[in-house]
Scaffold this motif. Structure first.
Motif, mmCIF file in Angstrom:
data_model
loop_
_atom_site.group_PDB
_atom_site.id
_atom_site.type_symbol
_atom_site.label_atom_id
_atom_site.label_comp_id
_atom_site.label_asym_id
_atom_site.label_seq_id
_atom_site.Cartn_x
_atom_site.Cartn_y
_atom_site.Cartn_z
ATOM 1 N N UNK A 128 -7.973 114.039 -47.409
ATOM 2 C CA UNK A 128 -8.159 113.382 -48.567
ATOM 3 C C UNK A 128 -6.850 113.343 -48.524
ATOM 4 N N UNK A 129 -6.104 112.874 -49.284
ATOM 5 C CA UNK A 129 -4.228 112.662 -49.268
ATOM 6 C C UNK A 129 -4.051 112.072 -51.072
ATOM 7 N N UNK A 130 -3.281 112.800 -51.300
ATOM 8 C CA UNK A 130 -2.469 112.947 -52.655
ATOM 9 C C UNK A 130 -1.492 112.136 -52.856
ATOM 10 N N UNK A 131 -0.544 113.136 -52.445
ATOM 11 C CA UNK A 131 0.997 112.215 -52.922
ATOM 12 C C UNK A 131 1.012 111.155 -51.729
ATOM 13 N N UNK A 132 2.441 110.831 -52.240
ATOM 14 C CA UNK A 132 2.898 109.475 -51.445
ATOM 15 C C UNK A 132 2.927 109.692 -49.607
ATOM 16 N N UNK A 133 3.167 111.095 -49.689
ATOM 17 C CA UNK A 133 4.379 111.927 -48.636
ATOM 18 C C UNK A 133 3.030 112.513 -47.838
ATOM 19 N N UNK A 134 1.557 112.697 -48.176
ATOM 20 C CA UNK A 134 0.930 113.001 -47.557
ATOM 21 C C UNK A 134 -0.043 111.410 -46.138
ATOM 22 N N UNK A 135 0.294 110.589 -46.613
ATOM 23 C CA UNK A 135 -0.217 109.564 -45.959
ATOM 24 C C UNK A 135 1.281 109.590 -44.413
ATOM 25 N N UNK A 136 0.526 108.354 -43.761
ATOM 26 C CA UNK A 136 1.246 108.409 -42.580
ATOM 27 C C UNK A 136 0.820 107.715 -41.228
ATOM 28 N N UNK A 137 1.602 107.299 -40.385
ATOM 29 C CA UNK A 137 0.473 106.406 -39.297
ATOM 30 C C UNK A 137 -0.218 107.550 -38.489
ATOM 31 N N UNK A 138 0.149 108.861 -37.551
ATOM 32 C CA UNK A 138 0.167 109.622 -37.334
ATOM 33 C C UNK A 138 -1.570 110.038 -37.760
ATOM 34 N N UNK A 139 -2.490 110.634 -37.474
ATOM 35 C CA UNK A 139 -3.312 111.234 -37.087
ATOM 36 C C UNK A 139 -4.731 110.738 -38.343
ATOM 37 N N UNK A 140 -4.437 108.987 -38.458
ATOM 38 C CA UNK A 140 -5.363 108.463 -38.740
ATOM 39 C C UNK A 140 -5.872 107.155 -38.060
ATOM 40 N N UNK A 141 -6.293 106.954 -38.096
ATOM 41 C CA UNK A 141 -6.518 105.036 -37.777
ATOM 42 C C UNK A 141 -6.863 104.388 -38.824
ATOM 43 N N UNK A 142 -7.292 104.262 -39.651
ATOM 44 C CA UNK A 142 -6.854 104.037 -40.985
ATOM 45 C C UNK A 142 -6.201 104.678 -42.373
ATOM 46 N N UNK A 143 -6.038 103.550 -42.663
ATOM 47 C CA UNK A 143 -5.702 104.571 -44.601
ATOM 48 C C UNK A 143 -5.702 103.688 -45.325
ATOM 49 N N UNK A 144 -6.293 104.033 -46.765
ATOM 50 C CA UNK A 144 -5.741 103.073 -47.836
ATOM 51 C C UNK A 144 -5.297 103.676 -48.831
ATOM 52 N N UNK A 145 -3.625 102.531 -48.457
ATOM 53 C CA UNK A 145 -2.218 103.644 -49.099
ATOM 54 C C UNK A 145 -2.725 102.707 -50.898
ATOM 55 N N UNK A 146 -1.597 103.501 -51.568
ATOM 56 C CA UNK A 146 -1.392 102.744 -52.655
ATOM 57 C C UNK A 146 0.123 102.032 -52.900
ATOM 58 N N UNK A 147 0.297 100.985 -53.481
ATOM 59 C CA UNK A 147 1.968 100.725 -53.079
ATOM 60 C C UNK A 147 2.529 99.548 -53.530
ATOM 61 N N UNK A 148 4.044 98.805 -52.638
ATOM 62 C CA UNK A 148 3.931 97.489 -53.111
ATOM 63 C C UNK A 148 3.878 96.810 -51.725
ATOM 64 N N UNK A 149 3.581 98.113 -50.760
ATOM 65 C CA UNK A 149 2.886 97.165 -49.539
ATOM 66 C C UNK A 149 4.130 96.744 -48.209
ATOM 67 N N UNK A 150 5.375 97.779 -48.692
ATOM 68 C CA UNK A 150 6.376 98.028 -47.839
ATOM 69 C C UNK A 150 6.610 98.783 -46.813
ATOM 70 N N UNK A 151 5.466 99.228 -46.136
ATOM 71 C CA UNK A 151 5.907 99.854 -45.109
ATOM 72 C C UNK A 151 6.115 99.685 -43.624
ATOM 73 N N UNK A 152 6.477 99.939 -42.756
ATOM 74 C CA UNK A 152 6.778 99.284 -41.147
ATOM 75 C C UNK A 152 6.240 99.968 -40.577
ATOM 76 N N UNK A 153 5.781 99.301 -39.476
ATOM 77 C CA UNK A 153 5.547 100.030 -38.221
ATOM 78 C C UNK A 153 3.642 99.887 -37.975
ATOM 79 N N UNK A 154 3.671 99.417 -39.321
ATOM 80 C CA UNK A 154 1.696 99.497 -39.744
ATOM 81 C C UNK A 154 1.440 97.444 -40.093
#
Length: 285
Positions: A128-154
């Protein structure tokens, strides 16, 4: 004793006590007989008691060794049980997926069940991740994120465009015929969305109406939807998630479009494990 003995010493004791042989214990652990003997000697020095009686051609346990062995075996058994429970019986065939609780409950759950029926040998570990800061490419094979899709390295896969829509329990919806009818009702707020109540009311042509409403604020959308389903007020939901709920209705057909949306996200790397690829493809629209 302030610390437990090293686990290699404990493994040597358990194997030697079970087989009553340093040689067989060494074969089981992939080390020499002398390595097992040395680890046992170090363990006995740490504990201050002998665990084995060394006979010319055999071993036997001392009373202390006999008394301690069940505790050591139980500890290893519980460690194995906990590891299997969290990571599955085949860690190499596991996938870690990170998502918000509301996405897990509404969108992910039915799709994950379908994936499990098709691929029962793949263990999916949902985080589980609640806040945006909970997300990151470390520790997960796949994420479901909400936003504009402007993340780097993914790498990104859109789950479709989104809009925000008011929802409530069917009984409450009976008295809501137009946005102006929200006066006096409780608006359920959750942070983290570009389109919140102020933006939706402006889009609906009743800007500022929230000043004439009651307010209940929660730190997650899953809580606002739970309250709405119980008749506790009106919440905003992503239009794409509404069809997954049978306990909420939209009193107005007035979705407010947003540039934000849900995305499948995975680290940008060349080699991907087959089970992670299968889950990515299974969740892609």
């Amino acid at each position: 004793m302030n610390a437990l003995p090293p686990i290699l010493w404990l493994q040597a004791f358990e194997a030697a006590a079970r087989t009553l042989s340093f040689t067989r214990a060494g074969r089981e652990l992939g080390v020499t007989q002398s390595a097992v003997s040395q680890r046992i000697r170090l363990l006995e020095d740490r504990l201050g008691q002998r665990l084995f009686v060394r006979h010319p051609r055999s071993l036997s346990l001392t009373p202390a060794g006999q008394a301690w062995l069940p505790s050591v075996q139980e500890a290893f058994g519980r460690l194995l049980e906990g590891t299997t429970e969290v990571f599955g019986s085949h860690p190499q065939a596991s996938v870690t997926l990170r998502a918000t609780p509301v996405m897990q409950q509404i969108w992910l759950a039915p799709r994950l069940l379908d994936f499990h029926r098709c691929h029962p040998g793949i263990v999916v570990h949902v985080v589980s991740a609640i806040w945006r800061d909970d997300f990151g490419i470390e520790g997960a094979d796949i994420e479901i994120r909400y936003g504009l899709g402007d993340w780097e390295g993914v790498e990104l896969q859109s789950l479709g465009s989104e809009a925000m829509l008011p929802v409530c329990a069917p009984r409450l919806a009976e008295r809501l015929h137009a946005p102006a009818d929200l006066v006096g009702e409780t608006l359920l707020h959750a942070p983290g969305f570009a389109v919140g109540w102020s933006a939706w009311l402006e889009e609906a042509g009743v800007a500022g109406l929230d000043r004439h409403c009651l307010t209940l604020s929660c730190d997650s959308q899953i809580m606002t939807l739970a309250l709405a389903a119980r008749g506790g007020g009106v919440a905003l939901i992503h239009q794409g998630l509404l069809n997954e709920r049978d306990d909420l209705v939209a009193p107005f057909d007035l979705p407010a479009a947003t540039d934000e949306r849900f995305w499948l996200v995975r680290p940008m790397k060349q080699e991907r494990r087959p089970e992670a690829v299968l889950l990515w493809e299974g969740l892609s629209p």
